[in-house]
Each structure stands twice: as structure tokens, then as C-alpha cells.
Scaffold this motif. Structure first.
Motif, PDB file in Angstrom:
ATOM      1  N   ILE A   1       0.868  -1.169   0.000  1.00 41.27           N
ATOM      2  CA  ILE A   1       0.000   0.000   0.000  1.00 41.27           C
ATOM      3  C   ILE A   1       0.910   1.226   0.000  1.00 41.27           C
ATOM      4  O   ILE A   1       1.895   1.257   0.741  1.00 41.27           O
ATOM      5  N   PRO A   2       0.642   2.244  -0.811  1.00 38.90           N
ATOM      6  CA  PRO A   2       1.486   3.438  -0.794  1.00 38.90           C
ATOM      7  C   PRO A   2       1.646   3.995   0.617  1.00 38.90           C
ATOM      8  O   PRO A   2       0.658   4.136   1.356  1.00 38.90           O
ATOM      9  N   ALA A   3       2.874   4.310   0.989  1.00 44.59           N
ATOM     10  CA  ALA A   3       3.157   4.739   2.356  1.00 44.59           C
ATOM     11  C   ALA A   3       2.369   5.992   2.730  1.00 44.59           C
ATOM     12  O   ALA A   3       1.876   6.118   3.862  1.00 44.59           O
ATOM     13  N   ALA A   4       2.254   6.933   1.780  1.00 45.76           N
ATOM     14  CA  ALA A   4       1.519   8.168   2.075  1.00 45.76           C
ATOM     15  C   ALA A   4       0.055   7.880   2.373  1.00 45.76           C
ATOM     16  O   ALA A   4      -0.543   8.497   3.270  1.00 45.76           O
ATOM     17  N   LYS A   5      -0.529   6.943   1.617  1.00 40.85           N
ATOM     18  CA  LYS A   5      -1.932   6.597   1.836  1.00 40.85           C
ATOM     19  C   LYS A   5      -2.123   5.923   3.189  1.00 40.85           C
ATOM     20  O   LYS A   5      -3.048   6.255   3.950  1.00 40.85           O
ATOM     21  N   LEU A   6      -1.248   4.979   3.508  1.00 37.68           N
ATOM     22  CA  LEU A   6      -1.359   4.282   4.789  1.00 37.68           C
ATOM     23  C   LEU A   6      -1.174   5.255   5.943  1.00 37.68           C
ATOM     24  O   LEU A   6      -1.913   5.204   6.936  1.00 37.68           O
ATOM     25  N   GLN A   7      -0.199   6.157   5.818  1.00 41.00           N
ATOM     26  CA  GLN A   7       0.042   7.132   6.886  1.00 41.00           C
ATOM     27  C   GLN A   7      -1.160   8.033   7.084  1.00 41.00           C
ATOM     28  O   GLN A   7      -1.541   8.332   8.224  1.00 41.00           O
ATOM     29  N   LYS A   8      -1.788   8.472   5.984  1.00 43.32           N
ATOM     30  CA  LYS A   8      -2.965   9.331   6.113  1.00 43.32           C
ATOM     31  C   LYS A   8      -4.109   8.596   6.799  1.00 43.32           C
ATOM     32  O   LYS A   8      -4.803   9.166   7.660  1.00 43.32           O
ATOM     33  N   THR A   9      -4.323   7.334   6.423  1.00 44.12           N
ATOM     34  CA  THR A   9      -5.393   6.562   7.057  1.00 44.12           C
ATOM     35  C   THR A   9      -5.136   6.423   8.552  1.00 44.12           C
ATOM     36  O   THR A   9      -6.061   6.574   9.369  1.00 44.12           O
ATOM     37  N   ILE A  10      -3.893   6.146   8.917  1.00 42.04           N
ATOM     38  CA  ILE A  10      -3.547   6.034  10.346  1.00 42.04           C
ATOM     39  C   ILE A  10      -3.708   7.375  11.046  1.00 42.04           C
ATOM     40  O   ILE A  10      -4.245   7.457  12.157  1.00 42.04           O
ATOM     41  N   ASN A  11      -3.249   8.461  10.406  1.00 44.13           N
ATOM     42  CA  ASN A  11      -3.378   9.793  11.012  1.00 44.13           C
ATOM     43  C   ASN A  11      -4.843  10.161  11.240  1.00 44.13           C
ATOM     44  O   ASN A  11      -5.202  10.688  12.303  1.00 44.13           O
ATOM     45  N   ASP A  12      -5.683   9.905  10.229  1.00 48.13           N
ATOM     46  CA  ASP A  12      -7.110  10.206  10.375  1.00 48.13           C
ATOM     47  C   ASP A  12      -7.716   9.399  11.520  1.00 48.13           C
ATOM     48  O   ASP A  12      -8.481   9.929  12.339  1.00 48.13           O
ATOM     49  N   TYR A  13      -7.356   8.107  11.568  1.00 43.46           N
ATOM     50  CA  TYR A  13      -7.888   7.246  12.625  1.00 43.46           C
ATOM     51  C   TYR A  13      -7.425   7.734  13.998  1.00 43.46           C
ATOM     52  O   TYR A  13      -8.215   7.789  14.951  1.00 43.46           O
ATOM     53  N   ASN A  14      -6.154   8.095  14.095  1.00 44.23           N
ATOM     54  CA  ASN A  14      -5.629   8.576  15.379  1.00 44.23           C
ATOM     55  C   ASN A  14      -6.300   9.869  15.820  1.00 44.23           C
ATOM     56  O   ASN A  14      -6.483  10.109  17.026  1.00 44.23           O
ATOM     57  N   SER A  15      -6.685  10.707  14.862  1.00 46.15           N
ATOM     58  CA  SER A  15      -7.393  11.941  15.231  1.00 46.15           C
ATOM     59  C   SER A  15      -8.748  11.616  15.837  1.00 46.15           C
ATOM     60  O   SER A  15      -9.198  12.295  16.768  1.00 46.15           O
ATOM     61  N   TYR A  16      -9.399  10.572  15.342  1.00 49.43           N
ATOM     62  CA  TYR A  16     -10.669  10.147  15.930  1.00 49.43           C
ATOM     63  C   TYR A  16     -10.442   9.644  17.358  1.00 49.43           C
ATOM     64  O   TYR A  16     -11.260   9.901  18.255  1.00 49.43           O
ATOM     65  N   CYS A  17      -9.340   8.927  17.536  1.00 44.02           N
ATOM     66  CA  CYS A  17      -9.009   8.427  18.880  1.00 44.02           C
ATOM     67  C   CYS A  17      -8.752   9.597  19.833  1.00 44.02           C
ATOM     68  O   CYS A  17      -9.185   9.570  20.995  1.00 44.02           O
ATOM     69  N   ASP A  18      -8.039  10.620  19.345  1.00 45.14           N
ATOM     70  CA  ASP A  18      -7.730  11.783  20.185  1.00 45.14           C
ATOM     71  C   ASP A  18      -8.998  12.508  20.624  1.00 45.14           C
ATOM     72  O   ASP A  18      -9.083  13.009  21.752  1.00 45.14           O
ATOM     73  N   HIS A  19      -9.983  12.561  19.744  1.00 44.65           N
ATOM     74  CA  HIS A  19     -11.211  13.294  20.039  1.00 44.65           C
ATOM     75  C   HIS A  19     -12.321  12.402  20.598  1.00 44.65           C
ATOM     76  O   HIS A  19     -13.391  12.892  20.966  1.00 44.65           O
ATOM     77  N   GLY A  20     -12.063  11.097  20.631  1.00 50.63           N
ATOM     78  CA  GLY A  20     -13.069  10.179  21.156  1.00 50.63           C
ATOM     79  C   GLY A  20     -14.311  10.088  20.302  1.00 50.63           C
ATOM     80  O   GLY A  20     -15.399   9.771  20.796  1.00 50.63           O
ATOM     81  N   GLN A  21     -14.162  10.346  18.989  1.00 51.85           N
ATOM     82  CA  GLN A  21     -15.316  10.290  18.091  1.00 51.85           C
ATOM     83  C   GLN A  21     -14.863   9.819  16.711  1.00 51.85           C
ATOM     84  O   GLN A  21     -14.027  10.460  16.062  1.00 51.85           O
ATOM     85  N   ASP A  22     -15.417   8.703  16.281  1.00 56.29           N
ATOM     86  CA  ASP A  22     -15.136   8.163  14.952  1.00 56.29           C
ATOM     87  C   ASP A  22     -16.052   8.861  13.949  1.00 56.29           C
ATOM     88  O   ASP A  22     -17.244   8.582  13.883  1.00 56.29           O
ATOM     89  N   ARG A  23     -15.506   9.755  13.158  1.00 56.04           N
ATOM     90  CA  ARG A  23     -16.315  10.567  12.254  1.00 56.04           C
ATOM     91  C   ARG A  23     -16.652   9.847  10.951  1.00 56.04           C
ATOM     92  O   ARG A  23     -17.409  10.381  10.146  1.00 56.04           O
TER      93      ARG A  23
END
Length: 225
Positions: free
Chosen positions: A143-165
Motif C-alpha cells: 500500500i502506498p506509504a503516504a496513503k497508509l500514513q494518512k489513514t492512520i493519522n485520520d484514525y488517530n485523530s478520531y481516537c484523540d477526540h473520542g469520536q469516529d467521524r
């Protein structure tokens, strides 16, 4: 299921039974999962799950429902999905217990992981993946590294805010992926327990033929549910 190709249903159909409602009960598993049952149980927790395109596609909190999740995985490229966690999350499960508890995979498995991972590496088993960085993981998953990193970053932001958008997963299951200790990934495929249905029956569980709604006398002697 190797070697099992629906011979029973085929015999009934050839004898004249009416085809009806043949489908399968979907599940999801690691290939040859009896050899890797410990890892199968540990990695099927409701952490970040992506398809081969690097995208999330469902609420991972539903992973406890094997039929629902198996169907969702079947719709993905290759009929599989990657479930990703790290050793920090593993440590949390070891200390506090898993998010999803079932009677098939004992909680003790969370402390027995490393020998099975080592066996998988020695056997060249491709459905258990480990990596020390996102870049290494991206390469192993193709999987392209940039794509995987973005998916992880987005997911981690949901974790930080306690809300899966995206899929509104239960906040209790939102565990941030930091990569601490390395990533642990299971490549789960859709599978099936077996067929469901296949022949039409009446209220007495007697098999019907294709010519009329009544019970076929020609089938009386050999086919019953």
C-alpha cells in the motif's frame, strides 16, 4: 473448505429436489487458522481495519459479529482485510483484557503471542505481518506509504477526540496507533461455516421437487432434512 464441494446438495438436486435459497454462512478467518489460533484471536479485536486500497470500510466494533464482518470483507478487493494494532495496544489487552471477549479465543492467548508469530515467520506464513514503522508496514502490505500514513493519522485523530467521524465506532474501542513496540497485523479473509438452505421444503421438513408445491413421492425414500 478443501475437499468439500457440496456433494450432498448436488445429489439432492440430481434426484429432483427443488433448488431454493442456497447461500453460505459467512465468517472471517486467518488462513489455516487452527495452526495460528492464538494470533487469530488476538488480532481480531476492533482496531483499525483497512482493505488493500488502504481504506477503512466498516465499523470495526462489529468484528465480534463474524457473519456481518465476513460479508463486508467479501466485498473488498481480494476478499480480505488487514486488522492493525501495535504492541502498546497489546499491552493494554494483556493488562486489562480485550475489547471483544468470545468463547473460541481464550484471553490467555494475549500472553502467548510471540511463539506463534515466530512460527509464522519460520513458515513464511503471509497472513501475520509485523513491522517496526509505517514505511515498513506499507511496503509489506503493498500500500502506498503516504496513503497508509494518512489513514492512520485520520484514525488517530478520531481516537484523540473520542469520536469516529467515519463509521461512528464505540469510543471505548478507539485505541490510538502509535507504533510503539512495532505493528502487528492480521490478514483476515472471508470464509464460511458451510451452506445454508439449498432445497425447498414444506412445513414437515420434507423436500419438494420442482414440478409442484407438494411433496415429491419420488424423493420420499431418500431425502429428508
Amino acid at each position: 473448505m478443501p475437499g468439500i464441494k457440496g456433494e450432498g446438495l448436488k445429489m439432492m438436486w440430481q434426484a429432483g429436489a427443488q433448488k431454493y435459497g442456497d447461500t453460505v454462512e459467512m465468517i472471517y478467518i486467518l488462513p489455516h487458522n487452527l495452526e495460528y489460533m492464538v494470533v487469530d484471536g488476538v488480532l481480531r479485536q476492533p482496531n483499525l481495519m483497512i482493505n488493500q486500497d488502504g481504506d477503512r470500510f466498516m465499523d470495526e466494533g462489529m468484528l465480534g459479529n463474524t457473519t456481518f464482518s465476513g460479508n463486508a470483507m467479501f466485498l473488498q478487493p481480494g476478499h480480505y482485510a488487514y486488522v492493525i494494532m501495535d504492541r502498546a495496544i497489546l499491552k493494554q489487552y494483556q493488562d486489562e483484557g480485550p475489547d471483544i471477549i468470545d468463547i473460541v479465543h481464550p484471553a490467555a492467548g494475549f500472553k502467548l503471542l510471540d511463539p506463534v508469530i515466530k512460527k509464522a515467520e519460520e513458515n513464511g506464513y503471509e497472513a501475520i505481518i509485523t513491522a517496526d514503522s509505517v514505511g515498513e508496514l506499507a511496503e509489506k502490505l503493498n500500500i502506498p506509504a503516504a496513503k497508509l500514513q494518512k489513514t492512520i493519522n485520520d484514525y488517530n485523530s478520531y481516537c484523540d477526540h473520542g469520536q469516529d467521524r467515519e463509521f461512528f465506532k464505540n469510543p471505548d474501542y478507539l485505541h490510538k496507533l502509535t507504533g510503539e513496540g512495532g505493528y502487528l497485523v492480521g490478514k483476515f479473509y472471508s470464509g464460511a461455516y458451510g451452506t445454508v438452505g439449498g432445497v425447498k421444503i414444506d412445513e414437515n421438513c420434507q423436500v419438494l421437487d420442482g414440478r409442484r408445491s407438494g411433496y415429491s413421492r419420488s424423493l420420499q425414500r431418500g431425502i429428508r432434512c
